[in-house]
Motif scaffolding. Structure first.
Motif, short mmCIF file in Angstrom:
data_model
loop_
_atom_site.label_atom_id
_atom_site.label_comp_id
_atom_site.label_asym_id
_atom_site.label_seq_id
_atom_site.Cartn_x
_atom_site.Cartn_y
_atom_site.Cartn_z
N ASN A 323 -1.90 0.76 -6.46
CA ASN A 323 -0.49 0.80 -6.85
C ASN A 323 -0.30 0.08 -8.19
O ASN A 323 0.40 0.57 -9.09
CB ASN A 323 0.37 0.16 -5.76
CG ASN A 323 1.81 0.62 -5.79
OD1 ASN A 323 2.21 1.38 -6.69
ND2 ASN A 323 2.61 0.17 -4.85
N ALA A 330 3.83 3.02 -3.28
CA ALA A 330 5.27 3.24 -3.19
C ALA A 330 6.01 2.10 -3.88
O ALA A 330 5.40 1.13 -4.32
CB ALA A 330 5.70 3.34 -1.73
N LEU B 39 -3.31 -9.12 -10.20
CA LEU B 39 -3.64 -8.29 -9.05
C LEU B 39 -3.22 -8.99 -7.77
O LEU B 39 -3.10 -10.20 -7.70
CB LEU B 39 -5.16 -8.03 -9.01
CG LEU B 39 -5.69 -7.13 -10.13
CD1 LEU B 39 -7.20 -7.24 -10.24
CD2 LEU B 39 -5.27 -5.68 -9.91
N LYS B 40 -3.00 -8.18 -6.74
CA LYS B 40 -2.66 -8.71 -5.43
C LYS B 40 -3.95 -9.16 -4.75
O LYS B 40 -4.77 -8.34 -4.37
CB LYS B 40 -1.99 -7.62 -4.60
CG LYS B 40 -0.52 -7.44 -4.93
CD LYS B 40 0.27 -8.51 -4.22
CE LYS B 40 1.76 -8.15 -4.23
NZ LYS B 40 2.52 -9.06 -3.38
N ASP B 227 1.44 -9.91 1.34
CA ASP B 227 0.56 -8.76 1.50
C ASP B 227 1.40 -7.48 1.61
O ASP B 227 1.69 -7.01 2.70
CB ASP B 227 -0.31 -8.96 2.75
CG ASP B 227 -1.16 -7.74 3.06
OD1 ASP B 227 -1.40 -6.94 2.14
OD2 ASP B 227 -1.59 -7.60 4.22
N ASN B 228 1.81 -6.93 0.47
CA ASN B 228 2.61 -5.70 0.50
C ASN B 228 2.30 -4.77 -0.67
O ASN B 228 3.19 -4.16 -1.24
CB ASN B 228 4.12 -6.04 0.50
CG ASN B 228 4.52 -6.77 -0.77
OD1 ASN B 228 3.67 -7.13 -1.59
ND2 ASN B 228 5.80 -6.99 -0.96
N PRO B 229 1.02 -4.65 -1.05
CA PRO B 229 0.73 -3.90 -2.27
C PRO B 229 1.02 -2.40 -2.16
O PRO B 229 1.27 -1.75 -3.18
CB PRO B 229 -0.77 -4.12 -2.49
CG PRO B 229 -1.31 -4.46 -1.15
CD PRO B 229 -0.20 -5.18 -0.44
N ARG B 230 1.01 -1.86 -0.94
CA ARG B 230 1.31 -0.43 -0.83
C ARG B 230 2.80 -0.18 -0.93
O ARG B 230 3.23 0.90 -1.33
CB ARG B 230 0.81 0.13 0.51
CG ARG B 230 -0.69 0.30 0.58
CD ARG B 230 -1.11 1.17 1.74
NE ARG B 230 -0.97 0.54 3.06
CZ ARG B 230 -1.56 1.01 4.17
NH1 ARG B 230 -2.31 2.09 4.12
NH2 ARG B 230 -1.39 0.40 5.32
N GLU B 231 3.58 -1.18 -0.53
CA GLU B 231 5.03 -0.97 -0.45
C GLU B 231 5.74 -1.23 -1.77
O GLU B 231 6.82 -0.70 -2.00
CB GLU B 231 5.64 -1.86 0.64
CG GLU B 231 5.25 -1.48 2.06
CD GLU B 231 3.86 -1.95 2.44
OE1 GLU B 231 3.33 -2.85 1.77
OE2 GLU B 231 3.29 -1.39 3.41
N SER B 232 5.18 -2.14 -2.59
CA SER B 232 5.86 -2.37 -3.85
C SER B 232 4.83 -2.57 -4.96
O SER B 232 3.74 -3.05 -4.72
CB SER B 232 6.79 -3.58 -3.75
OG SER B 232 6.04 -4.75 -3.82
N ARG B 233 5.21 -2.15 -6.14
CA ARG B 233 4.25 -2.18 -7.25
C ARG B 233 4.28 -3.54 -7.92
O ARG B 233 5.34 -4.04 -8.28
CB ARG B 233 4.59 -1.08 -8.25
CG ARG B 233 3.54 -0.92 -9.32
CD ARG B 233 3.64 0.43 -10.03
NE ARG B 233 2.41 0.69 -10.76
CZ ARG B 233 2.35 0.83 -12.08
NH1 ARG B 233 3.47 0.79 -12.80
NH2 ARG B 233 1.20 1.05 -12.67
N HIS B 234 3.09 -4.11 -8.09
CA HIS B 234 2.96 -5.45 -8.66
C HIS B 234 2.30 -5.28 -10.03
O HIS B 234 1.21 -4.74 -10.13
CB HIS B 234 2.07 -6.26 -7.71
CG HIS B 234 1.63 -7.59 -8.24
ND1 HIS B 234 2.36 -8.74 -8.04
CD2 HIS B 234 0.54 -7.96 -8.96
CE1 HIS B 234 1.73 -9.76 -8.61
NE2 HIS B 234 0.64 -9.32 -9.17
#
Ligand code: SF4
Ligand code: SF4
Lengths: 510, 244
Positions: A323, A330, B39-40, B227-234
């Protein structure tokens, strides 16, 4: 298997902390990349006059770009809590393989050039000049770290040696000292599309071979589509799945799952590799370049979902970094990422791990598994380091441990976990991750696998385990190669989707 | 009463030490917060919400959760030292407050005996540097010196509490005087002078030593990220440039 030129650790069935043996692995060095390999990915070909200052400057630049590096180099108190946590230390007894000592190789130079006490009283704080001797140590020991993050779980400040190793490799690359294995592969993936350097037509041949095999085997015409525009799912999987055993068995498993569930899917010849060695080598730019192929393929093929096959570090990059790097995910509010995100179907996680996809289908009854088909197998599961400590599956913390286990239990009747302290977030790396999966590091790989081999011996001896289930291409290659050194049969190694493949009901079978 | 040279010296020393401590640590915090985390990289399993992260950090700060998982000896000694130090420091607030705050009065007796906890913890940690071969290998002279310094501070302070009482009233007047720029004479008690000198030294080395683990722990990306890298763009600013 030729007789090894080093002593293979004796297995005891439990893990012992060895006394230190300074210098035990000093001489072990991975092959260096030649000028051509280095230059192909944008680095100087070899060390040149004045490299010392260049290396220090590069460090300074990275300290400004990476908070992890800056904080981790400052914060360590030398408490020693991490000293017995690295599988390479446990397997080799070389104190420079203790996470803190590995970090110190860089920290000593950091202190010398970037801190006041190190500038004034280097001896007092253990600071060192950047010299060839130091660089040699860097090269040796930063290639005896698989960037598995086990140490970071146990450090009171979360200091992640993997971050330091990556930074050190990037500094070395920037002055012309790179590792042959990783950098050669990075060149290939960017030139050809996968780590094997397997061009599109060869890949198509291989896939149609699988179609014939599976049909001969099951009587069902399971497809292995490639470059199909408008497919729902783009599957990105490690290229080892196309040719290596037991990896292929899992690829067949994925294909059967999509077939049985009636999901249209495709591979991509442009992005025929989930692996991303840019992670190992520590360069954001390289990692981004490699990840870009997936974005391109997804846009070009117009897919709605992106699914990743069984590969540990690839899943970390996909889950945690895609992402950020290229907008596969998303929640973006910028145009660049939205271009792709508008196309994706957000009723599914993006990207999704194949285990998430398959287990969800099982739970919804969209596919049916016959557990008895795996009754000859007594299974244990190795948590891959990158999946366990650098990613997640599902929507709760720790889903990366639950989902593969549920999937195994849905596919088979006999399952035994290895000892606590060797699984879940405490898992030991297979010994071959982080760019170490090369024959010139065989001693490091075999010794580094000893903690896992010890835990495995326990369940083999006491529970009759005969199948080691994996969700990582590197783990699969590493274990088939090194477990025989410990007297295990390499055929006990396989993928979770190999179990699924055995158990799945394709309809035509009944 | 005229100012003695000694009082002047210590007054200046403490102003300097405080300045270096505040500016030094402030600068490090500025550096940490200015440096992006591109990076996350939370060490997973990690909390998936902000409040979860606050809880994780709180467990690290107060319970030393990771250390507990890691090594029970270091955990117990480390916790004894830090908890002891906390009570001792809190107790010292009585020298800087007039009237003394209620809770500070309340913990007086604990604070006094907490010094034993603190010193025992330090001795335990130091013993490990000699007894455990792995820890001996990584210890530098500065690691030993830091423990020696802390121990000397603890022991000199304890001697004044339990053996040879110093003139607390004058000391408090000196401390308050420093704060309100109305300097009062410092009692010329050798133990006190040693204690204060060591404390000032500690304050001075704090921002350039491994004591930076104290601010550092708040900035550790492996612990403080959601831990939310798929849900929001960092996206870090320098990384965003690559998309231009
Ligand atoms: S990241 Fe893994 S391999 Fe590297 S030092 Fe830490 S435990 Fe060892
Ligand atoms: S556990 Fe963390 S603070 Fe302790 S020695 Fe290891 S890296 Fe340093």
């Amino acid at each position: 298997m030729a007789a090894p030129e080093f002593e293979v650790p004796k297995l005891k069935g439990f893990i012992e902390i060895p006394q230190i043996r300074p210098g035990a692995m000093q001489g072990v060095k991975s092959f260096e990349a030649n000028e051509k390999i280095q230059q192909a990915i944008g680095y100087p070909g070899k060390l040149e006059e004045g490299w010392e200052q260049k290396a220090v400057n590069k460090m300074g630049e990275m300290l400004k770009k990476y908070r992890s590096l800056q904080v981790f180099l400052d914060a360590c108190v030398h408490c020693g809590a991490c000293t017995d946590k690295c599988h390479y230390y446990l397997g080799t007894s070389d104190p420079k393989n203790m996470p803190v000592a590995r970090q110190d190789l860089m920290r000593q130079v950091y202190r010398r050039y970037f801190t006041l006490p190190g500038k004034l009283f280097p001896k007092l704080v253990g600071a060192r000049d950047m010299t060839k001797e130091v660089l040699d140590d860097w090269y040796s020991y930063y290639h005896q770290c698989s960037e598995c993050r086990r140490c970071s779980v146990y450090c009171p400040y979360g200091i992640d040696t993997a971050e330091i190793t990556m930074a050190a490799r990037e500094v070395m690359d920037s002055v012309g000292l790179g590792q042959k294995y990783t950098n050669e592969i990075l060149g290939k993936v960017q030139r050809i599309g996968n780590n094997l350097g397997m061009p599109g037509p060869a890949l198509e041949d291989t896939l149609s071979g699988f179609e014939e095999d599976v049909e001969a085997d099951t009587g069902v015409a399971v497809k292995f589509p490639i470059d199909v525009k408008g497919a729902e799912v783009l599957l990105v999987t490690p290229s080892a799945d196309f040719f290596a055993e037991p990896h292929v068995e899992s690829l067949i498993g994925y294909a059967k799952v999509f077939h049985a569930a009636g999901i249209s899917w495709t591979l991509s010849s442009h992005a025929s590799e989930a692996g991303n060695f840019g992670l190992f080598q520590g360069s954001y730019e390289n990692m981004r370049n490699v990840a870009m192929r997936i974005r391109d393929a997804a846009l070009e093929l117009g897919v709605k979902r992106i699914v990743v096959g069984e590969c540990g570090h690839a899943w970390r990059v996909a889950y945690s970094f895609w992402n950020t790097l290229t907008g596969v995910g998303a929640g973006a509010d910028d145009k660049y990422a939205q271009m792709l995100q508008k196309q994706l179907d957000h009723s599914y996680p993006q990207p999704a791990h194949i285990c998430e996809v398959t287990l969800d289908l099982v739970k919804r009854g969209a596919i049916v598994l016959d557990k008895e088909a795996n009754d000859d197998r007594i299974i244990t599961f190795h948590d891959s380091c990158n999946v366990s400590r650098g990613s997640r599956m599902g929507n709760i913390p720790g889903g990366q441990f639950i989902i593969p286990r549920e999937l195994i239990r849905a596919s088979a009747n006999h399952f035994h976990d290895m000892a606590p302290g060797t699984t879940h977030e405490a898992t030991f790396c297979c010994g071959g991750g982080g760019g170490l999966l090369t024959d010139d590091l065989m001693e490091v790989r075999v010794k580094g696998a000893s903690p896992r081999a010890n835990a495995l011996k326990d369940v083999v001896d006491n529970h009759g385990v005969n199948f080691l289930a994996l969700i990582c291409a590197i783990c699969k290659s590493q274990f088939t190669k090194v477990l025989p050194y410990y007297g295990f049969n390499m055929s006990m190694v396989g993928g979770v989707h190999q179990l699924v493949s055995t158990a799945i009901q394709l309809g035509a079978k009944q | 009463m005229g100012m003695s040279g000694l009082t002047l010296l210590y007054a200046l020393l403490f102003y300097l030490a405080t300045l270096l401590l505040v500016v030094g640590v402030g600068y490090r915090i500025y550096v940490y917060s200015r440096t992006p985390a591109p990076l996350k990289i939370p060490t997973t399993p990690a909390p998936i919400t902000r409040s979860g992260v606050v809880m994780r950090m709180a467990r690290e700060l107060f319970l030393f959760e990771s250390l507990f998982k890691s090594n029970k000896w270091i955990w117990i000694f480390g916790w004894m030292f830090h908890f002891g130090l906390f009570l001792v420091l809190a107790r010292h607030l009585r020298y800087f407050t007039q009237p003394v705050w209620g809770w500070v009065v309340l913990i007086q007796p604990f604070g006094k005996y907490a010094s034993f906890l603190m010193v025992a913890g330090l001795l335990g940690l130091w013993a490990r540097r000699f007894l455990v071969d792995r820890v001996r290998y990584i210890s530098t002279p500065s690691d030993h010196l830091m423990l020696a310094l802390l121990l000397a501070i603890g022991l000199s302070g304890m001697s004044m509490s339990f053996l040879d009482h110093t003139d607390i009233i004058s000391l408090k007047a000196f401390a308050l005087g420093l704060m309100y720029f109305d300097w009062q004479p410092l009692p010329a008690d050798p133990l006190l002078l040693v204690h204060l000198f060591l404390v000032a030294s500690l304050m001075i080395v704090f921002p350039i030593s491994k004591l930076l683990h104290a601010p550092g722990v708040f900035f550790s990306p492996t612990r403080n990220q959601v831990d939310n890298p798929r849900e929001s763009r960092h996206l870090a600013p320098w990384a965003a440039q690559l998309e231009k």
